[in-house]
Design a protein around this motif. Structure first.
Motif: not given
Length: 375
Positions: A147-153
């Motif tokens: 989720a942290a990687h997805v939300l960063a994009n």
């Protein structure tokens, strides 16, 4: 990893982070010394189910009538129709997140784009009682990393996390659990994960004897840890069993043993003066949770370690060893304990002491005798 490569890690994953939290020593053996075992039958079955689900999502190919196919088929009703707004087996590298201390490695089984993006992970299980609840899912290390990687994009303020659990025993079945979490909650939990990663980075370049062990994890899931024998070895016990060349090299380095090439050693053997006898190691007796009476000639470990603790604090400019960044102070202290040791004598420590919690492996490695009491 071969013997010439330096210690350290090049990336982290949800699996490695979870293992480090459960038992740093087992993590070190697995990921730093690269002593990875073969996949279990359950893991191989899970991989086969994942491959069939991937084929279905990408090409529409039905899973078939094999055991893995029957398992996968039970959960197709929980998967989306074939559209262009989802990605299958999406690498975290496709969702770059700036400022990370080390790359995170992982693959999102299914990423569904939208105003509230959804991350779907396939999980095979022998019993639904092992499937995560919605609350557990909202705190799961793997899903928070994804989720942290997805939300960063993307600009979404929420993300849905979904597990589809596939039963591997008859009658085959599947169940879906979904929870929606906010960006704020994800960032807070990912920050805690980064704190753990910082500890992993510090531990990855430390000697194996300084790495903490978790005795309660020796028989996790009803099976003995594959590194159980190595884990019992101390610096003063030469009876090493089933140790890799890498581990032996690390121990030799810590003992100060310099290996010579066989031919050089043979040529020098006849001309070399008779070496002086190696002095016996200092006799260090360690009393753990043993009551010490007033007047007993036993030194508290806290007092004995004070000079080493001061050395660590001075080198890092910290007022207290616990204030050294990323919890690296205790790793440095453990290294000093192994390197400088303690003078011969008797020492006492309580198992609830901060030094025992963080440096027990190092202390045990230099002790010639350990006496355990009961609390």
């Amino acid at each position: 990893m071969n013997d010439e490569e330096p210690l350290g890690i090049s990336h982290v994953s949800a699996t490695s982070i979870k293992l480090f939290k459960n038992c740093p020593r087992r993590w070190y053996e697995t990921y730093v010394l690269d002593q990875r075992g073969e996949s279990s039958p359950a893991m191989r079955l899970g991989s086969e189910v994942h491959e069939l689900l991937e084929e279905y999502l990408l090409k529409g190919t039905k899973p078939g009538a094999s055991k893995a196919g029957k398992i996968a088929s039970a959960g197709l009703k929980y998967l989306p129709k074939r559209t262009k707004n989802y990605r299958v087996e999406a690498s975290l590298a496709d969702f770059p997140r700036p400022g990370l201390p080390i790359p995170f490695k992982g693959f999102i089984d299914l990423y569904i784009e939208g105003d509230v993006p959804e991350i779907v992970d396939h999980k095979t299980t022998s019993n639904f009682k092992y499937a995560l609840t919605a609350e557990q899912l909202s705190e799961d290390t793997q899903m928070i990393i994804y989720a942290a990687h997805v939300l960063a994009n993307c600009e979404a303020e929420e993300v849905s996390l979904t597990h589809v659990a596939y039963l591997t025993k008859t009658p085959y079945g599947a169940q879906r659990t979904t929870v929606t979490v906010t960006r704020e909650a994800v960032e807070e939990q990912f920050g805690e994960i980064l704190d753990v990663v910082a500890e992993m980075l510090a531990a990855s370049v430390a000697p194996i004897t300084t790495i903490e062990k978790e005795p309660t994890f020796c028989w996790s899931y009803g099976k003995r840890c594959p590194f159980y024998n190595q884990c019992q070895i101390t610096m003063n016990n030469q009876g090493v069993k089933n140790m890799s060349d890498k581990q032996l090299a690390v121990l030799d380095k810590l003992r100060g043993i310099e290996k010579k090439e066989p031919m050089v050693a043979a040529l020098n053997e006849g001309n070399a003066p008779t070496p002086a006898p190696t002095p016996a190691p200092a006799q260090v007796t360690l009393f753990v949770d043993v009551g010490v009476l007033k007047g007993d000639p036993i030194t508290r470990v806290d007092d004995a370690l004070a000079p080493l603790v001061n050395k660590v604090c001075k080198s890092k400019g910290a007022e207290h060893i616990a204030l050294v960044q990323y919890n690296a102070g205790y790793h440095l202290l453990s290294s000093l304990i192994v390197e400088e040791k303690l003078p011969a004598g008797e020492y006492a420590i309580d198992s609830d002491s901060e030094y025992w919690r963080h440096c027990s492996s190092a202390l045990c490695s230099i002790a010639t005798k350990i006496v355990r009491g009961y609390r």
